[in-house]
Design an enzyme around this catalytic site. Structure first.
Site, mmCIF file in Angstrom:
data_model
loop_
_atom_site.group_PDB
_atom_site.id
_atom_site.type_symbol
_atom_site.label_atom_id
_atom_site.label_comp_id
_atom_site.label_asym_id
_atom_site.label_seq_id
_atom_site.Cartn_x
_atom_site.Cartn_y
_atom_site.Cartn_z
ATOM 1 N N ASP A 1 35.458 31.113 40.284
ATOM 2 C CA ASP A 1 36.810 30.611 40.045
ATOM 3 C C ASP A 1 37.799 31.178 41.059
ATOM 4 O O ASP A 1 38.947 31.487 40.728
ATOM 5 C CB ASP A 1 37.286 30.911 38.619
ATOM 6 C CG ASP A 1 38.456 30.021 38.207
ATOM 7 O OD1 ASP A 1 38.673 28.991 38.868
ATOM 8 O OD2 ASP A 1 39.170 30.363 37.255
ATOM 9 N N LEU B 1 18.247 37.923 43.991
ATOM 10 C CA LEU B 1 17.016 38.648 43.693
ATOM 11 C C LEU B 1 15.911 37.686 43.279
ATOM 12 O O LEU B 1 14.728 37.946 43.509
ATOM 13 C CB LEU B 1 17.247 39.652 42.554
ATOM 14 C CG LEU B 1 18.007 40.928 42.891
ATOM 15 C CD1 LEU B 1 18.270 41.714 41.614
ATOM 16 C CD2 LEU B 1 17.218 41.781 43.877
ATOM 17 N N GLY B 2 16.276 36.596 42.641
ATOM 18 C CA GLY B 2 15.289 35.628 42.188
ATOM 19 C C GLY B 2 14.560 36.062 40.933
ATOM 20 O O GLY B 2 13.332 35.997 40.859
ATOM 21 N N GLY C 1 50.191 30.233 33.985
ATOM 22 C CA GLY C 1 51.012 30.392 35.193
ATOM 23 C C GLY C 1 50.701 31.700 35.898
ATOM 24 O O GLY C 1 50.959 31.843 37.085
ATOM 25 N N ASN C 2 50.147 32.670 35.159
ATOM 26 C CA ASN C 2 49.712 33.923 35.769
ATOM 27 C C ASN C 2 48.387 33.764 36.524
ATOM 28 O O ASN C 2 48.019 34.633 37.315
ATOM 29 C CB ASN C 2 49.517 35.020 34.720
ATOM 30 C CG ASN C 2 50.790 35.788 34.422
ATOM 31 O OD1 ASN C 2 51.342 35.695 33.332
ATOM 32 N ND2 ASN C 2 51.258 36.562 35.398
ATOM 33 N N SER C 3 47.671 32.696 36.243
ATOM 34 C CA SER C 3 46.377 32.483 36.884
ATOM 35 C C SER C 3 46.510 32.558 38.399
ATOM 36 O O SER C 3 47.354 31.883 38.988
ATOM 37 C CB SER C 3 45.798 31.122 36.498
ATOM 38 O OG SER C 3 45.405 31.116 35.150
ATOM 39 N N HIS D 1 40.727 26.929 39.603
ATOM 40 C CA HIS D 1 41.294 25.975 38.644
ATOM 41 C C HIS D 1 42.786 25.731 38.869
ATOM 42 O O HIS D 1 43.351 24.786 38.319
ATOM 43 C CB HIS D 1 41.033 26.416 37.201
ATOM 44 C CG HIS D 1 41.825 27.597 36.736
ATOM 45 N ND1 HIS D 1 41.331 28.879 36.701
ATOM 46 C CD2 HIS D 1 43.089 27.687 36.258
ATOM 47 C CE1 HIS D 1 42.243 29.694 36.220
ATOM 48 N NE2 HIS D 1 43.328 28.995 35.940
#
Length: 509
Positions: free
Chosen positions: A161, A307-308, A250-252, A131
């Site tokens: 992400d 694994l399904g 801003g730390n993202s 993001h």
């Protein structure tokens, strides 16, 4: 004081014993294997995973000094398309001059956003959040020494992400990867990032929980791609490390490290009703970061093993309802087509309690354990069946039911980057456009994120040209975008309610 001093010295000695620095790129058929700089696996029984004696108060100076040079500030720039309606125009003007008179005004507008990233290779590879870079036309990286470099996106994985970007440099200081699986609740950690554009900010806290599945990525997944999703078959993977270290916008994309300065997570989200820190923050574990980033660099996309099976967490009520003999584990509700688990001997009603000996008491823990593997990998699944445990060897499959690596398709990747759904024009719409000497186009059915949302393109926009070439169908659009990743692409189009207003915009895919 003597005890603390000795502990700090010991931290330095242990950290200096890390494995050979390195990020080797081995060319084999166009693929590149990646070896990260990692901490040693040896541990001393009388020390915690931080390298400090158990119960010793943390000293954060070493962690801050080790991690800060590896964290960068990322500034992304994108173009938005502004549309303002003049709907207050009296109806009699519209009746006289037509619907186009006094219509909407649209125009480009530049916007900026910022976040953080962590250097994972001296070759210039940097990991951050998806993001942070999504929809960006340009990326600028500011290093710890204030140097500024242009960056390009190598690849992204919206399902975790995580994104990898690259700058042209051969001498960057990479962070050391720690063992995020070994960290314990109550352990001291340090968050390093660039909140509110304040570069090189360090905060401290403790790990307050592990394996958190909050639905943050899942909600964004549904908002952008609908319930069926569009992550090239990948479902959202959440197993966050929760911390009370102060993390703000801003730390993202910044680093969460232990007291040895080793990366244990990438700061991703905060729990806050205001948008600012309100007590808890969440980081993607380093084990997932390492797997995802290495796949992106080697294959261009993430290789997920499946694994399904359809899973469900257990509680006392469900234990009674399903008639199982344990409340610790994940209940197997149903199988998907071509299920690897079913082929490996798992049956409906089993409770999966361990994967390769690691306890899986919740769906996020199980997803994390499986998400670290690729198609074709064998895992040992321990199930509780009728009160008895048994080990089953399962060969994981890819999203199509096979065991092969699925390479990135350039055209579908480009469409995903645009972040919208497209459709062919109806016969009536084609006939209407023919009045304006247009042969056809591709209609934007919905805008759900990505590049187009940054330009301000709205539902109903009709793309008529790509790089100057007419486009008349979604298939033609896919063909024109094939092989265009990481290149500038120019679009031209219009809205059916204002066919004389032609809009042109471009960005790097």
């Amino acid at each position: 004081m003597k005890t603390n001093w000795k502990a700090i010295v010991l931290v330095g000695l242990l950290s200096s014993a890390t494995t050979i620095a390195g990020f080797k790129l081995l060319d084999e058929g166009g693929e590149r294997d990646v070896i990260f700089k990692e901490a040693p696996t040896e541990t001393l029984a009388r020390f915690t995973s931080t390298g400090l004696p158990a119960g010793t108060p943390g000293d954060f100076t070493y962690a801050a000094e080790a991690a800060t040079p590896t964290v960068v500030h990322i500034r992304s720039t994108m173009t938005r398309q502004v549309r303002s309606s003049r709907s207050q125009m009296p109806d009699f003007f519209r009746d006289f001059f037509g619907e186009d008179f006094g219509g909407s005004q649209r125009g480009p507008q530049r916007a900026e956003a910022s976040g953080s990233g962590v250097i994972i290779s001296s070759e210039g590879y940097i990991v951050t959040n998806n993001h942070v870079v999504e929809g960006a036309d340009e990326l600028e990286v500011t290093l710890h020494n204030k140097g500024k470099l242009k960056a390009k996106v190598v690849g992204t994985d919206p399902s975790t992400d995580i994104a990898v970007i690259k700058v042209e440099s051969k001498s960057l200081p990479p962070i050391v990867f720690g063992n995020s699986d070994a960290v314990k609740v109550g352990e001291w950690v340090v968050a390093v990032g660039n909140p509110f554009n304040l570069e090189s900010t360090v905060t401290a806290g403790i790990i307050s929980a592990k394996g958190r599945g909050l639905g943050i990525i899942s909600q964004e997944y549904a908002r952008k791609y609908g319930n069926s999703g569009n992550f090239e078959g990948d479902s959202p993977l959440e197993a966050f490390i929760q911390t009370d270290a102060v993390v703000n916008p801003g730390n993202s994309g910044g680093a969460l490290v232990n007291l040895k300065g080793e990366l244990i997570g990438i700061n991703t989200a905060i729990a806050s009703p205001t948008g600012s820190f309100a007590g808890y923050a969440f980081a993607v574990p380093a084990s997932i970061v390492k797997k995802v980033s290495s796949d992106i660099i080697k294959y261009g996309n993430v290789q997920r093993g499946y694994l399904g099976i359809m899973l469900e967490d257990l509680d006392s009520r469900k234990v009674e309802e399903y008639g199982v003999k344990t409340s610790l584990g994940v209940y197997v509700r149903e199988f998907t087509d071509n299920s690897a688990a079913k082929a490996g001997g798992v049956t409906k009603g089993d409770v999966i309690v361990r994967v390769d000996g690691i306890e899986t008491n919740s769906v996020p823990q199980l997803q994390q354990a499986i998400g670290l593997h690729r198609p074709g990998d064998k895992v040992v699944i321990t199930v509780n069946r009728d009160g008895k445990e048994r080990d089953l060897t399962v060969t994981l499959r890819n999203r199509t039911g096979g065991s092969d690596v699925i390479k990135r398709e350039e055209s579908s990747t480009a469409l995903n980057t645009l972040g919208a759904k497209f459709g062919d024009l109806s016969g009536e719409e084609k006939q209407r456009l023919s009045r304006y000497k247009l042969e056809g186009g591709v209609k934007v059915l919905s805008v759900e994120g990505g590049k187009l949302s940054r330009t301000g393109v709205e539902e109903g926009f009709i793309i008529t040209k790509i790089n100057g070439k007419a486009v008349r169908s979604v298939k033609e659009m896919q063909q024109l975008l094939a092989g265009k990743s990481d290149t500038m692409v120019q679009f031209e189009g219009l809205y059916a309610d204002a066919p004389y207003d032609v809009y042109t915009f471009g960005f790097k895919l």
